[in-house]
Design an enzyme around this catalytic site. Sequence first.
Site, PDB file in Angstrom:
ATOM      1  N   ASP A 104      34.445  43.065 -10.086  1.00  0.00           N
ATOM      2  CA  ASP A 104      35.144  44.355  -9.710  1.00  0.00           C
ATOM      3  C   ASP A 104      34.005  44.958  -8.748  1.00  0.00           C
ATOM      4  O   ASP A 104      34.312  44.457  -7.330  1.00  0.00           O
ATOM      5  CB  ASP A 104      35.302  45.432 -10.845  1.00  0.00           C
ATOM      6  CG  ASP A 104      36.384  46.252 -10.545  1.00  0.00           C
ATOM      7  OD1 ASP A 104      36.878  46.507  -9.359  1.00  0.00           O
ATOM      8  OD2 ASP A 104      36.826  47.124 -11.433  1.00  0.00           O
ATOM      9  N   ARG A 117      35.437  48.074   1.651  1.00  0.00           N
ATOM     10  CA  ARG A 117      34.794  49.616   1.034  1.00  0.00           C
ATOM     11  C   ARG A 117      33.169  49.574   1.179  1.00  0.00           C
ATOM     12  O   ARG A 117      32.576  49.298   0.277  1.00  0.00           O
ATOM     13  CB  ARG A 117      35.182  49.278  -0.357  1.00  0.00           C
ATOM     14  CG  ARG A 117      36.713  49.206  -0.653  1.00  0.00           C
ATOM     15  CD  ARG A 117      37.086  49.248  -2.210  1.00  0.00           C
ATOM     16  NE  ARG A 117      38.236  48.953  -2.490  1.00  0.00           N
ATOM     17  CZ  ARG A 117      39.068  49.068  -3.333  1.00  0.00           C
ATOM     18  NH1 ARG A 117      38.337  49.547  -4.665  1.00  0.00           N
ATOM     19  NH2 ARG A 117      40.333  49.116  -3.651  1.00  0.00           N
ATOM     20  N   ASP A 144      30.443  52.037  -7.975  1.00  0.00           N
ATOM     21  CA  ASP A 144      31.610  52.714  -8.028  1.00  0.00           C
ATOM     22  C   ASP A 144      31.024  54.226  -8.653  1.00  0.00           C
ATOM     23  O   ASP A 144      30.271  54.390  -9.356  1.00  0.00           O
ATOM     24  CB  ASP A 144      32.553  52.329  -8.956  1.00  0.00           C
ATOM     25  CG  ASP A 144      33.711  51.232  -8.461  1.00  0.00           C
ATOM     26  OD1 ASP A 144      33.109  50.803  -7.229  1.00  0.00           O
ATOM     27  OD2 ASP A 144      34.776  51.212  -8.937  1.00  0.00           O
ATOM     28  N   ASP A 180      37.267  45.299 -14.759  1.00  0.00           N
ATOM     29  CA  ASP A 180      36.455  46.741 -14.262  1.00  0.00           C
ATOM     30  C   ASP A 180      34.951  46.534 -14.675  1.00  0.00           C
ATOM     31  O   ASP A 180      34.278  47.472 -14.946  1.00  0.00           O
ATOM     32  CB  ASP A 180      36.833  47.551 -15.299  1.00  0.00           C
ATOM     33  CG  ASP A 180      36.505  49.097 -14.971  1.00  0.00           C
ATOM     34  OD1 ASP A 180      36.687  49.333 -13.720  1.00  0.00           O
ATOM     35  OD2 ASP A 180      36.281  49.874 -16.023  1.00  0.00           O
TER      36      ASP A 180
END
Length: 377
Positions: free
Chosen positions: A188, A243, A192, A163
């Site tokens: 990760d 992504r 985000d 994470d």
Amino acid sequence: MGNSNGHHHHHRKNRNEENDHKRYGPLPDHHPSPHTSTASSSSSTMSLPYAHVDSCLRALASQAEGFGRCAIGGLHGPLYHVTTLADDGPGSLREGCRRKEPLWIVFELSGTIRLSSYLSVSSYKTIDGRGQRIKLTGKGLRLKECEHVIICNLEFEGGRGPDVDGIQIKPNSKHIWIDRCSLRDYDDGLIDITRGSTDITVSRCHFSQHDKTMLIGADPSNIGDRCIRVTIHHCFFDGTRQRHPRVRFGKVHLYNNYTRNWGIYAVCASVESQIYSQCNIYEAGQKKVAFKYLTEKAADKEEARTGCIRSEGDLFIAGTQHGLMTEVDEHTTLFHPTEFYPSWTVEAPSDALKQVLQHCTGWQCVPRPADQAVAAR
């Protein structure tokens, strides 16, 4: 890419995901002088937004375009000078970021800051890397329940641990602008944006050597992410696998970005997301389809749904297939940016735009402007 929420089950890889990375060399240390054009215009010369922000230190504040346009960072606070590359202590970046008052943080030296834990950024901070070359490694920045943060001209590389994202924005943070940063090789995600964080702009960033690049919206159970609004413009997604971004629930405006040689897909729309892709350049490598749709069920809905992508003026080259849905779900709504902001700097995609985005994104070798007095806004 990772989910900024800390639960590992949201990071499961799809069975068709691989783990290799494409590597490219460093960016040049200079960029041509941009000039500003108005929204939705095309021009024969390359133009980049906010042409004059490097003339005066605090002119950067309030110059963001898109959803993060109101971010003022530490505009009304004193300068804080980072004088050490230590992870903590007097004169450190961490010490400045934890202070509660507004601060405009600048660096008096170049080098690498090795973070042993996430570096939490409090509200009304500008982290301004102009004039030096600062790299953050080990861990990343965490923007938690904060507002009015500007992050400019930094490098992020080599974040390790579960994470661990380069920049993690969650929960409930807003009015954030990330500009001219280079991000690569985190365990990760690189950026985000989840858990109710909104009104964010990411501009002129360079993303490379990475798998799960940018996640917007945590998971289908986080229905509070319906508030998310993000603008991503003039960024270079350079051989990163997927992504660019992946979106759940949120509204995302993409314009004048260059995405090349992805490993799985360029952009992914999932549950209830609304993506407006405008005048971007998509250049496929081995994987030809740019847009992907994934169906998921929101926690408060009976039926699983996907998201919606509108493509306007995008350029698909090198055999790229757009992958747009031919039929739109009757329940699907799609926002238009003019519902939220009146203008932005965009031009038709071209070879000239592609060249500029390869050279004018990420960390830039620009001097730190003088801190002249600015009128209150």
